[in-house]
Design a protein around this motif. Structure first.
Motif, PDB file in Angstrom:
ATOM      1  N   LEU A   1     -18.541   0.292   3.717  1.00 45.02           N
ATOM      2  CA  LEU A   1     -18.485   1.117   2.734  1.00 45.02           C
ATOM      3  C   LEU A   1     -19.488   2.055   2.576  1.00 45.02           C
ATOM      4  O   LEU A   1     -19.625   2.706   1.169  1.00 45.02           O
ATOM      5  CB  LEU A   1     -18.284   0.383   1.576  1.00 45.02           C
ATOM      6  N   PHE A   2     -20.850   1.561   2.788  1.00 39.00           N
ATOM      7  CA  PHE A   2     -22.181   1.629   1.739  1.00 39.00           C
ATOM      8  C   PHE A   2     -23.574   2.230   3.060  1.00 39.00           C
ATOM      9  O   PHE A   2     -25.009   2.534   2.894  1.00 39.00           O
ATOM     10  CB  PHE A   2     -22.274   0.193   1.084  1.00 39.00           C
TER      11      PHE A   2
ATOM     12  N   LEU B   1       0.634  -1.242  -0.004  1.00 33.29           N
ATOM     13  CA  LEU B   1      -0.117   0.022   0.368  1.00 33.29           C
ATOM     14  C   LEU B   1       1.208   1.318  -0.298  1.00 33.29           C
ATOM     15  O   LEU B   1       0.321   2.076  -0.284  1.00 33.29           O
ATOM     16  CB  LEU B   1      -0.889  -0.150   1.221  1.00 33.29           C
ATOM     17  N   GLY B   2       2.087   0.920   1.029  1.00 30.00           N
ATOM     18  CA  GLY B   2       2.810   2.406   0.661  1.00 30.00           C
ATOM     19  C   GLY B   2       2.737   3.529   2.104  1.00 30.00           C
ATOM     20  O   GLY B   2       1.887   2.814   2.900  1.00 30.00           O
TER      21      GLY B   2
ATOM     22  N   ASN C   1     -12.485   9.028  -0.445  1.00 30.51           N
ATOM     23  CA  ASN C   1     -13.968   8.915  -0.292  1.00 30.51           C
ATOM     24  C   ASN C   1     -13.874   9.652  -0.904  1.00 30.51           C
ATOM     25  O   ASN C   1     -15.590   9.761  -0.517  1.00 30.51           O
ATOM     26  CB  ASN C   1     -13.280   9.833   1.589  1.00 30.51           C
ATOM     27  N   ASP C   2     -14.319   9.948  -2.254  1.00 37.07           N
ATOM     28  CA  ASP C   2     -14.383  10.835  -3.402  1.00 37.07           C
ATOM     29  C   ASP C   2     -14.993   9.699  -4.349  1.00 37.07           C
ATOM     30  O   ASP C   2     -15.815  10.078  -5.117  1.00 37.07           O
ATOM     31  CB  ASP C   2     -14.341  12.078  -4.276  1.00 37.07           C
ATOM     32  N   LEU C   3     -14.393   8.254  -4.068  1.00 40.63           N
ATOM     33  CA  LEU C   3     -14.812   7.421  -5.095  1.00 40.63           C
ATOM     34  C   LEU C   3     -15.836   7.510  -5.249  1.00 40.63           C
ATOM     35  O   LEU C   3     -16.735   7.315  -6.002  1.00 40.63           O
ATOM     36  CB  LEU C   3     -14.052   6.236  -4.937  1.00 40.63           C
TER      37      LEU C   3
ATOM     38  N   LYS D   1      -4.140   7.964   2.786  1.00 44.28           N
ATOM     39  CA  LYS D   1      -5.736   6.668   2.063  1.00 44.28           C
ATOM     40  C   LYS D   1      -4.807   5.417   2.601  1.00 44.28           C
ATOM     41  O   LYS D   1      -5.626   4.755   2.321  1.00 44.28           O
ATOM     42  CB  LYS D   1      -5.985   7.132   0.480  1.00 44.28           C
ATOM     43  N   ALA D   2      -3.730   5.316   2.453  1.00 48.99           N
ATOM     44  CA  ALA D   2      -3.377   3.857   2.141  1.00 48.99           C
ATOM     45  C   ALA D   2      -3.610   3.680   4.162  1.00 48.99           C
ATOM     46  O   ALA D   2      -3.962   2.167   3.880  1.00 48.99           O
ATOM     47  CB  ALA D   2      -1.829   3.809   1.828  1.00 48.99           C
ATOM     48  N   ASP D   3      -3.826   3.732   4.613  1.00 48.97           N
ATOM     49  CA  ASP D   3      -3.802   4.252   6.643  1.00 48.97           C
ATOM     50  C   ASP D   3      -5.606   3.966   6.617  1.00 48.97           C
ATOM     51  O   ASP D   3      -5.929   2.631   7.326  1.00 48.97           O
ATOM     52  CB  ASP D   3      -3.462   5.090   7.178  1.00 48.97           C
ATOM     53  N   VAL D   4      -6.263   3.889   5.473  1.00 50.39           N
ATOM     54  CA  VAL D   4      -7.482   3.845   5.516  1.00 50.39           C
ATOM     55  C   VAL D   4      -8.033   2.648   4.804  1.00 50.39           C
ATOM     56  O   VAL D   4      -8.909   1.862   5.991  1.00 50.39           O
ATOM     57  CB  VAL D   4      -8.268   5.065   5.032  1.00 50.39           C
ATOM     58  N   LEU D   5      -7.221   2.742   4.323  1.00 51.62           N
ATOM     59  CA  LEU D   5      -7.245   1.075   3.554  1.00 51.62           C
ATOM     60  C   LEU D   5      -6.762  -0.195   5.211  1.00 51.62           C
ATOM     61  O   LEU D   5      -7.238  -0.743   4.745  1.00 51.62           O
ATOM     62  CB  LEU D   5      -6.564   0.844   2.058  1.00 51.62           C
ATOM     63  N   ARG D   6      -5.679   0.084   5.254  1.00 52.16           N
ATOM     64  CA  ARG D   6      -5.189  -0.622   6.264  1.00 52.16           C
ATOM     65  C   ARG D   6      -5.744  -1.027   6.952  1.00 52.16           C
ATOM     66  O   ARG D   6      -6.037  -2.410   7.876  1.00 52.16           O
ATOM     67  CB  ARG D   6      -3.433  -0.382   6.376  1.00 52.16           C
ATOM     68  N   GLU D   7      -7.115   0.267   8.099  1.00 54.39           N
ATOM     69  CA  GLU D   7      -7.938  -0.491   9.128  1.00 54.39           C
ATOM     70  C   GLU D   7      -8.957  -0.453   8.599  1.00 54.39           C
ATOM     71  O   GLU D   7      -9.662  -1.253   9.301  1.00 54.39           O
ATOM     72  CB  GLU D   7      -8.200   0.820   9.093  1.00 54.39           C
TER      73      GLU D   7
END
Length: 532
Positions: free
Chosen positions: A219-220, A185-186, A509-511, A190-196
């Motif tokens: 997510l929804f 992830l690097g 978060n805009d995705l 944003k990477a930290d959000v995905l990790r969590e």
């Protein structure tokens, strides 16, 4: 954000069956109920209203309340669950496997299509409520289909033996997957959000069903999505009459085979084939087919067997042990949900077309079928590159060799298209054919052979010239290749290959809000979005 679209047919990635369905070809009308147009939902609502029992609604709501007991659901989701007991409430549903970290990107597109259709229906029919449903395919058992996702050109895979229902599979061993994913992830927020998100879903839940539910809810949930875990004793109790009929009468096989023959007569492929009994027997670590041999019901690869009376007793005492296969799962869904429309991909709709006759035999309303939104997402940088290369939306969907040849011919300073010369040559040979007819017809073969030889010679020269121009315009070729490979990884649609996490690193978060704001489920076209 810019939004464009092209027809599904023009993408070249969708079957003739799906393209004909979208064109409302008359040959396909026997295989579905109503075409998904906003005005057609009125009749679907009326038909479903007369068939769904209040008992089913009450059981469904009770089950969902229990399933959401330990889930941090939004007010929108809680209100949607409560409303399902109301006779004026209906659902629109999509389903998906429990793919690791959602699997391919189209997981998002499916759910966004469902959310947006529910919203559209509420605007059109304000007296009714419409609840978006995600049906978790937790009873599937093909572990190899769901145990990985693609990220930055690599396969992030969960190496573990899986058996029985996928939803019951322990999440043990996913810490190693998390560590691998985390390193890839690097750095950054944003990477930290995905990790969590990955950690909370898979390292803090015991099985794949609860992990997937947590992830989809995170997510929804703000959009009121309701997640159904249908592998449930109380819900399956509602399906008992159909389980019994499948075991005793075995009507599904005949009905589906009859439809299959009609579909094959139209030169469309068959997606699924029925069995004599379309049920599995389910227990811990086991999901095996039920078969009937000499009046004895057996579970394959086990020592379990029953007489007719014994298996019917088993069904009534333990309905949760009977798992519908792909033929009966849609029927189960429509029995327990006040559903109007199923939203799926091309492959899913293809097998739904095979099922209408079986629904009619079981006296269950067949839902409307809607092809989910398909999307190609570009960054502004990618959009600028395409503009500089003068590549249209239609052009980027072409196969790479065809695209490159087309663009080289367009930008080349010399004319590489020999079609004019070939046509001129063909006209000259017409006179030779006339001359051969008047003199000696035995020369016709020689004339034809000479014509083919000279045309092939021109085509060979054209290919050599094109190859030379590609070398000369190597930089142009490389730029076209690079941008198309970015947008169509491994030569396939972006949505079938990338995981959402790769785009989340770009758009954060805009995705999802961008997809919600852009996608129109009833438009019937392939969307192309440029996001900031």
């Amino acid at each position: 954000m810019l939004s464009n679209s092209i027809s599904f047919k023009d993408t070249g990635y969708f079957s003739k069956l799906i393209c004909d369905y979208l064109a409302e070809a008359e040959t396909l009308t026997p295989f579905y109920n109503r075409f998904p147009k906003l005005e057609n939902f009125k009749a679907q609502i009326e038909e479903k209203s007369t068939s769904i029992k209040q008992e089913s609604r009450t059981v469904l709501v009770d089950v969902l309340k229990k399933q959401y007991k330990n889930t941090q659901a939004s007010h929108a989701t809680i209100n949607n669950i409560r409303s399902l007991e109301d006779s004026n409430t209906f659902t629109v549903t999509t389903g998906h496997q429990l793919n690791l970290f959602t699997g391919p990107l189209y997981f998002l597109h499916k759910i966004v299509s469902t959310l947006n259709l529910a919203k559209q229906l509420k605007a059109k029919y304000p007296k009714h409520n419409f609840v978006p449903i995600y049906w978790m395919a937790s009873e599937d058992h093909d572990f190899n289909e769901i145990n990985y996702f693609n990220f930055k050109g690599q396969k992030v895979q969960w190496n573990q033996k899986g058996s029985g229902a996928i939803g019951d599979l322990s999440t043990e061993g996913l810490e190693a997957v998390f560590n691998t994913f985390s390193k890839t992830l690097g750095l950054g927020k944003k990477a930290d959000v995905l990790r969590e998100l990955f950690k909370s879903a898979y390292l803090e839940h015991n099985n794949l069903a609860t992990a997937t539910k947590f992830l989809a809810n995170e997510l929804f949930k703000n959009y009121g999505l309701v997640i159904v875990e249908a592998n449930n004793r109380d819900l399956k109790r509602l399906f008992i009459p159909h389980i019994e009929r499948e075991l005793v009468e075995q009507i599904s096989e005949k009905n589906v085979l009859d439809v299959n023959s009609k579909i094959e007569a139209l030169d469309f492929g068959i997606q699924v084939n029925p069995r004599a009994i379309n049920l599995f027997y389910l227990s811990e670590g086991l999901r095996e087919r039920i078969v009937l041999e000499k009046e004895t019901y057996k579970v394959l690869n086990t020592n379990m067997s029953w007489s007719k009376s014994e298996i019917l007793k088993e069904v009534n005492e333990f309905p949760e042990r009977f798992s519908p296969n792909v033929i009966l799962r849609p029927l189960y869904q429509e029995v327990i949900l006040p559903n109007l429309c199923y939203i799926g991909g091309g492959g899913e709709l293809a097998y739904w077309f095979q099922l209408k006759s079986n629904f009619e035999a079981n006296k269950v309303v067949f839902p409307m079928l809607l092809l989910r939104n398909s999307v190609l997402i570009k960054t502004k940088l990618q959009a600028n590159k395409l503009e500089k290369l003068n590549l249209s939306n239609e052009a980027i969907f072409l196969k790479q060799e065809i695209l490159i040849n087309k663009k080289i011919k367009e930008v080349s300073a010399i004319n590489i298209d020999f079609s004019k010369q070939i046509n001129h040559l063909k006209n000259q040979f017409k006179d030779l054919y006339v001359l051969a007819e008047k003199t000696d017809k035995s020369f016709l073969g020689a004339v034809s052979a000479q014509e083919k030889k000279q045309i092939n010679g021109l085509k060979h020269l054209e290919k050599r010239l094109l190859k030379a121009q590609k070398r000369k315009l190597k930089s142009q070729v490389q730029r076209i290749t690079t941008i198309q490979n970015e947008l169509f990884p491994n030569g396939s649609l972006q949505e079938r290959n990338l995981n959402f996490s790769e785009l989340y690193l770009e758009f954060g978060n805009d995705l999802i809000p961008s997809l919600i704001n852009s996608l129109q489920p009833l438009k019937g076209e392939f969307s192309i979005l440029t996001l900031d």
